[in-house]
Design an enzyme around this catalytic site. Sequence first.
Site, PDB file in Angstrom:
ATOM      1  N   TYR A 192       0.862  -1.037   0.010  1.00 42.47           N
ATOM      2  CA  TYR A 192       0.068  -0.309   0.144  1.00 42.47           C
ATOM      3  C   TYR A 192       0.820   1.620  -0.051  1.00 42.47           C
ATOM      4  O   TYR A 192       0.543   2.066  -1.204  1.00 42.47           O
ATOM      5  CB  TYR A 192      -1.082   0.259   1.483  1.00 42.47           C
ATOM      6  CG  TYR A 192      -1.919   1.061   1.601  1.00 42.47           C
ATOM      7  CD1 TYR A 192      -3.587   0.314   0.756  1.00 42.47           C
ATOM      8  CD2 TYR A 192      -1.846   2.347   1.682  1.00 42.47           C
ATOM      9  CE1 TYR A 192      -3.909   2.227   0.574  1.00 42.47           C
ATOM     10  CE2 TYR A 192      -2.873   3.406   1.802  1.00 42.47           C
ATOM     11  CZ  TYR A 192      -4.124   3.122   1.092  1.00 42.47           C
ATOM     12  OH  TYR A 192      -4.964   3.836   1.253  1.00 42.47           O
TER      13      TYR A 192
ATOM     14  N   HIS B 287       1.298   3.733  -2.978  1.00 40.00           N
ATOM     15  CA  HIS B 287       1.322   5.913  -2.837  1.00 40.00           C
ATOM     16  C   HIS B 287       2.553   6.803  -2.619  1.00 40.00           C
ATOM     17  O   HIS B 287       2.415   7.880  -3.369  1.00 40.00           O
ATOM     18  CB  HIS B 287       0.268   5.831  -0.720  1.00 40.00           C
ATOM     19  CG  HIS B 287      -0.670   5.558  -1.287  1.00 40.00           C
ATOM     20  ND1 HIS B 287      -1.584   3.964  -1.463  1.00 40.00           N
ATOM     21  CD2 HIS B 287      -2.440   6.574  -1.862  1.00 40.00           C
ATOM     22  CE1 HIS B 287      -3.003   4.432  -2.200  1.00 40.00           C
ATOM     23  NE2 HIS B 287      -3.130   5.319  -1.577  1.00 40.00           N
TER      24      HIS B 287
ATOM     25  N   TRP C 126      -8.458   2.314  -9.280  1.00 35.88           N
ATOM     26  CA  TRP C 126      -8.787   1.069  -7.834  1.00 35.88           C
ATOM     27  C   TRP C 126      -8.557  -0.179  -8.265  1.00 35.88           C
ATOM     28  O   TRP C 126      -8.239  -0.570  -7.628  1.00 35.88           O
ATOM     29  CB  TRP C 126     -11.007   1.395  -8.011  1.00 35.88           C
ATOM     30  CG  TRP C 126     -11.397   2.616  -7.139  1.00 35.88           C
ATOM     31  CD1 TRP C 126     -11.191   3.202  -6.463  1.00 35.88           C
ATOM     32  CD2 TRP C 126     -12.476   3.256  -7.470  1.00 35.88           C
ATOM     33  NE1 TRP C 126     -11.413   4.519  -5.663  1.00 35.88           N
ATOM     34  CE2 TRP C 126     -12.764   4.470  -6.340  1.00 35.88           C
ATOM     35  CE3 TRP C 126     -13.547   3.192  -8.204  1.00 35.88           C
ATOM     36  CZ2 TRP C 126     -13.656   5.391  -6.250  1.00 35.88           C
ATOM     37  CZ3 TRP C 126     -14.763   3.700  -8.692  1.00 35.88           C
ATOM     38  CH2 TRP C 126     -15.311   4.276  -7.130  1.00 35.88           C
TER      39      TRP C 126
END
Length: 104
Positions: A18, A22, A77
Amino acid sequence: MQRIAFKMKLNKGQKQAYKARHDKLWPELKQLLKEAGVSEYSIFLDEYTDTLFAFQKVSGNNNSQDLANNDIVKKWWDFMADIMEVNPDNSPVTMPLEELFYLD
């Protein structure tokens, strides 16, 4: 300027993935968020529950959750769907949070 907060759920053991994704946020997604009025966007992790806490400062009445029909957002997404809880359309499962206190 409005402040918006919400929770999401990270899949177990996906903290590094994650963060890495990012850290390399797509420039076109960053630009889209800025154009939507998002001036600050932070995401925190509660490692005990794998709960993500997101906070945004937004001008106007929009926020990142209002960009659901944008192709860049849908692509993001899809990119994130394997590491977090998502809805059938791959959007993150989010729970809005009510602000009860703010110290200015």
